[in-house]
Design a protein around this motif. Structure first.
Motif, short mmCIF file in Angstrom:
data_model
loop_
_atom_site.label_atom_id
_atom_site.label_comp_id
_atom_site.label_asym_id
_atom_site.label_seq_id
_atom_site.Cartn_x
_atom_site.Cartn_y
_atom_site.Cartn_z
N LEU A 210 0.83 -1.21 0.00
CA LEU A 210 0.00 0.00 0.00
C LEU A 210 0.86 1.26 0.00
N GLN A 211 2.01 1.21 0.67
CA GLN A 211 2.92 2.37 0.66
C GLN A 211 3.42 2.64 -0.76
N ALA A 212 3.78 1.58 -1.48
CA ALA A 212 4.23 1.76 -2.86
C ALA A 212 3.13 2.37 -3.73
N MET A 213 1.89 1.94 -3.53
CA MET A 213 0.77 2.50 -4.28
C MET A 213 0.53 3.96 -3.92
N THR A 214 0.61 4.26 -2.63
CA THR A 214 0.35 5.63 -2.16
C THR A 214 1.41 6.61 -2.66
N LEU A 215 2.69 6.16 -2.71
CA LEU A 215 3.76 7.04 -3.16
C LEU A 215 3.60 7.46 -4.61
N ARG A 216 2.86 6.70 -5.40
CA ARG A 216 2.61 7.10 -6.78
C ARG A 216 1.71 8.32 -6.86
N ARG A 217 0.83 8.48 -5.88
CA ARG A 217 -0.13 9.59 -5.89
C ARG A 217 0.25 10.68 -4.90
N TYR A 218 1.02 10.32 -3.88
CA TYR A 218 1.44 11.29 -2.86
C TYR A 218 2.94 11.11 -2.66
N ALA A 220 5.44 12.99 -1.63
CA ALA A 220 6.21 13.65 -0.57
C ALA A 220 6.49 12.64 0.55
N GLN A 221 7.69 12.05 0.54
CA GLN A 221 7.98 10.94 1.45
C GLN A 221 7.96 11.36 2.91
N LEU A 222 8.56 12.52 3.23
CA LEU A 222 8.59 12.98 4.62
C LEU A 222 7.19 13.24 5.15
N GLY A 277 10.80 4.36 1.92
CA GLY A 277 10.03 4.99 0.85
C GLY A 277 10.92 5.44 -0.30
N LEU A 278 12.09 6.02 0.04
CA LEU A 278 13.03 6.46 -0.99
C LEU A 278 13.55 5.29 -1.82
#
Length: 406
Positions: A210-218, A220-222, A277-278
């Motif tokens: 889910l984190q990988a999916m969310t990072l595509r749309r949001y 800003a990792q911090l 995340g990075l």
């Protein structure tokens, strides 16, 4: 200059590996410190609350200052994804993991966590983040590795075996037998702890997907890390109020409990979530989870020295199977990454077209120029030799012109 360039290229490629190795040392320290704190009676529900409160306090100022201009707009679907991330990671994963850790041992918990890459791979296939072509060797390696990993975890869960004795562990037990990490655990507790750890690992794998999916749309990792920790803190408080009814469980002083909460919050929540995340954006969720065996080795060494931890034959055999299966998955992932790099290079070469419009104009001009000669000689204009000559003349002329300028 060439050496500096090679070293810079090497360091750029090595960054994901260095980052993940450093994280494993951080996770190993968390397991040892947390085990000591739990053995001294701290509630794991309260520990999760304090852990993510520390993480939020540390990461939020950086997120606010550094990503103020690049932070994407918050929408309801993105908020719900972050809310579920807070539920999967801080609440479900951490509480089940700490509960399993309390009933087993740090090394056993880390060994069970090595199921994470296999679970992540299976879930990535389900959500079409990974493609499986069973005809390819790399895909066969990932499938076989997943099966072997699950078999190792089942062996560790169902078979305990004899105690493995180390010289230094025997020496420490002779002075303080009560320090054994698992001496007070019955077989029933051990089995219960195993299933708790499996549930925690499943939640952790779901968190990565889910984190990988969310990072595509949001992206800003911090900010994403800060929001996950903050929502996780609120959710953990609600769970703790339901599960713990004594106000005294919230008491914390300048002791191991405070160190466990601060260390886990700063190192293994705020920093770890951000770094993961990075790396995940560059190499994917399977790569991120592929370094957990290193944590198991570090914890086994530290646990045998610091906690005089008991290690059993079943745990050793299961851990060997899990690590073997894990590196089948990692090898398959490495080959896949190399194939993608090669495909990207080929596409880049195909996409390079030096001055196509000039070449086309020159080719048309040359063909028109050759028409009278072709008609005189009786050759049709569509003759391949004529077209080839027409194409070669302007290119050679262009090369001579460039050489003359240089």
């Amino acid at each position: 200059m060439e050496n500096n360039g090679c070293f810079g290229t090497f360091m750029e490629k090595a960054k994901p590996y260095i980052a993940m190795i450093c994280l494993q040392f951080g996770y190993a320290g968390m397991n040892i410190i947390t085990k000591v704190s739990l053995n001294r009676g701290m509630s794991h529900y309260v520990l999760v609350v304090y852990r993510h409160a520390f993480a939020t306090a540390v990461i939020a100022p950086f997120a606010f200052a550094l990503e103020r201009k690049v932070r994407p707009k918050m929408t309801f679907p993105i908020f719900m994804q972050i809310f579920v991330l807070g539920l999967l990671g801080p609440v479900i994963d951490q509480n089940f993991y700490y509960a399993g850790l309390k009933l087993t041992s740090p090394t056993f918990s880390c060994a069970m966590s090595n199921m994470l890459p296999a679970m992540t791979f299976v879930m990535a296939v389900i959500f079409r983040m990974e493609k499986v072509d069973i005809r390819k060797v790399r895909c066969q390696a990932k499938v076989v590795g997943t099966i072997v990993t699950v078999a190792g975890a089942m062996l560790m869960t169902l078979y305990k075996g004899h105690l493995v004795n180390f010289i230094w562990s025997e020496h420490m037990r002779s002075y303080d037998p009560s320090t054994g990490a698992a001496t007070g655990s019955t077989d029933k507790d051990w089995l219960k702890g195993s299933f708790l750890l499996i549930i925690a690992t499943l939640a952790w794998a779901s968190f990565f997907i889910l984190q990988a999916m969310t990072l595509r749309r949001y992206s800003a990792q911090l900010s994403l890390t800060a929001l996950v920790c903050f929502l996780g803190t609120l959710q953990s408080i609600a769970v703790t109020f339901v599960m713990e009814h004594k106000p005294s469980v919230w008491a914390i002083g300048w002791d191991m409990n405070l160190l466990a909460a601060a260390y886990a919050g700063i190192v293994t929540s705020s920093i770890a979530y951000y770094v993961q995340g990075l790396v995940m954006q560059k190499r994917g969720p399977v790569f991120v989870t592929a370094f957990s065996p290193l944590m198991m080795i570090i914890v086994a060494i530290m646990g045998s020295f610091i906690l005089a931890e008991n290690i059993y034959v079943g745990g050793v055999l299961g851990a060997v199977l899990i690590v073997l299966g894990l590196y089948f998955v990692l090898w398959g992932k490495y080959k896949e990454h190399k194939e993608k790099e090669a495909e990207a290079i080929i596409e880049a070469i195909k996409g390079v077209n030096f001055m196509p419009s000039i070449y086309e104009e020159m080719e048309v001009y040359d063909i028109e120029k050759q028409k009278p000669e072709a008609n005189l000689s009786g050759l049709p204009i569509s003759d391949p030799c004529m077209i080839a000559t027409a194409v070669k003349v302007p290119i050679n002329s262009l090369e001579e012109e460039v050489k003359g300028k240089n």
